[in-house]
Design a protein around this motif. Structure first.
Motif, PDB file in Angstrom:
ATOM      1  N   TRP A  60     -20.063  47.927 -25.551  1.00 30.17           N
ATOM      2  CA  TRP A  60     -18.854  47.103 -26.046  1.00 30.17           C
ATOM      3  C   TRP A  60     -17.774  46.628 -27.212  1.00 30.17           C
ATOM      4  O   TRP A  60     -17.889  47.821 -28.527  1.00 30.17           O
ATOM      5  N   SER A  64     -26.038  41.705 -23.441  1.00 28.79           N
ATOM      6  CA  SER A  64     -24.833  41.143 -23.511  1.00 28.79           C
ATOM      7  C   SER A  64     -24.921  40.924 -25.058  1.00 28.79           C
ATOM      8  O   SER A  64     -26.131  40.158 -25.124  1.00 28.79           O
ATOM      9  N   SER A  74     -23.753  38.747 -28.609  1.00 26.86           N
ATOM     10  CA  SER A  74     -23.168  36.994 -29.104  1.00 26.86           C
ATOM     11  C   SER A  74     -23.348  37.436 -30.695  1.00 26.86           C
ATOM     12  O   SER A  74     -22.739  39.108 -31.484  1.00 26.86           O
ATOM     13  N   ASN A 126     -16.091  35.266 -34.094  1.00 25.78           N
ATOM     14  CA  ASN A 126     -15.203  36.320 -34.338  1.00 25.78           C
ATOM     15  C   ASN A 126     -14.590  34.838 -35.800  1.00 25.78           C
ATOM     16  O   ASN A 126     -14.325  34.125 -36.265  1.00 25.78           O
ATOM     17  N   PRO A 171     -17.643  30.615 -32.398  1.00 26.14           N
ATOM     18  CA  PRO A 171     -18.374  32.364 -32.169  1.00 26.14           C
ATOM     19  C   PRO A 171     -17.754  32.566 -30.869  1.00 26.14           C
ATOM     20  O   PRO A 171     -16.707  31.554 -30.505  1.00 26.14           O
ATOM     21  N   GLY A 172     -17.904  33.216 -30.296  1.00 26.58           N
ATOM     22  CA  GLY A 172     -17.632  34.093 -29.030  1.00 26.58           C
ATOM     23  C   GLY A 172     -18.008  34.052 -27.740  1.00 26.58           C
ATOM     24  O   GLY A 172     -19.029  33.562 -27.747  1.00 26.58           O
ATOM     25  N   ASN A 173     -17.016  34.176 -27.160  1.00 22.38           N
ATOM     26  CA  ASN A 173     -17.821  34.267 -25.230  1.00 22.38           C
ATOM     27  C   ASN A 173     -19.130  35.008 -25.201  1.00 22.38           C
ATOM     28  O   ASN A 173     -18.457  36.210 -25.957  1.00 22.38           O
ATOM     29  N   ILE A 174     -19.673  35.818 -25.163  1.00 24.12           N
ATOM     30  CA  ILE A 174     -20.619  36.325 -24.542  1.00 24.12           C
ATOM     31  C   ILE A 174     -20.569  37.144 -23.961  1.00 24.12           C
ATOM     32  O   ILE A 174     -19.891  37.028 -22.563  1.00 24.12           O
ATOM     33  N   VAL A 175     -20.225  38.263 -24.773  1.00 25.43           N
ATOM     34  CA  VAL A 175     -19.880  40.138 -23.828  1.00 25.43           C
ATOM     35  C   VAL A 175     -21.326  40.768 -22.645  1.00 25.43           C
ATOM     36  O   VAL A 175     -22.000  40.813 -23.571  1.00 25.43           O
ATOM     37  N   SER A 176     -20.772  40.685 -21.536  1.00 28.42           N
ATOM     38  CA  SER A 176     -22.119  41.230 -21.002  1.00 28.42           C
ATOM     39  C   SER A 176     -22.334  42.451 -20.609  1.00 28.42           C
ATOM     40  O   SER A 176     -20.921  42.998 -19.903  1.00 28.42           O
TER      41      SER A 176
END
Length: 134
Positions: free
Chosen positions: A27, A110, A112, A115, A11-16
């Motif tokens: 994003w 945000s 989810s 990768n 899982p990728g880091n959450i992007v906000s």
């Protein structure tokens, strides 16, 4: 209805991103990923409408509209699709996600994602010794 998927990839880091009242890139991933959902937080005392789009480098395609409750949030995870920032423009392949709020206010979206590992990105029969079946 629920769906269980087995996916190879971390899982990728959450992007906000803080939303505005102008359609903007929310994003743009740096590598190929699998979009799995988003959460929108509304820190304002009034419910607000939000629209989310995927973009293929040429056209923005609307896929979600919703009202985010006052001082609350809403989540979306009903649609899973790959995003490839290196795809050719205009080929109906999502390259990025864009968003728009009805009013420029206290809304944060945000994302989810997962990768994608190289073996997941391959098409059927492209691995050594593999074959595609119809």
């Amino acid at each position: 209805m629920s769906v269980n998927l087995s996916l190879a990839g971390p899982p990728g880091n959450i992007v906000s991103y803080v939303l505005t009242n102008a359609l903007a890139d929310a994003w743009v991933p740096t590598n190929r990923v699998l979009f799995v959902g988003f959460h929108i937080t509304n820190r304002n005392g009034t419910a607000r409408q939000v629209d989310v789009y995927w973009n293929d480098g040429t056209t923005s395609n609307h896929f979600w509209t919703g009202t985010v409750p006052a001082n609350g949030g809403t989540s979306f995870s009903d649609l899973v699709f790959p995003i490839d920032p290196n795809a050719s423009n205009g080929n109906s392949v999502p390259k990025k996600l864009r968003a728009l709020a009805a009013i420029n206010t206290d809304l944060t979206i945000s994302f989810s994602f997962i990768n994608l590992m190289p073996q997941v990105s391959q098409t059927a029969g492209s691995r050594s010794g593999g074959s595609a079946h119809s």
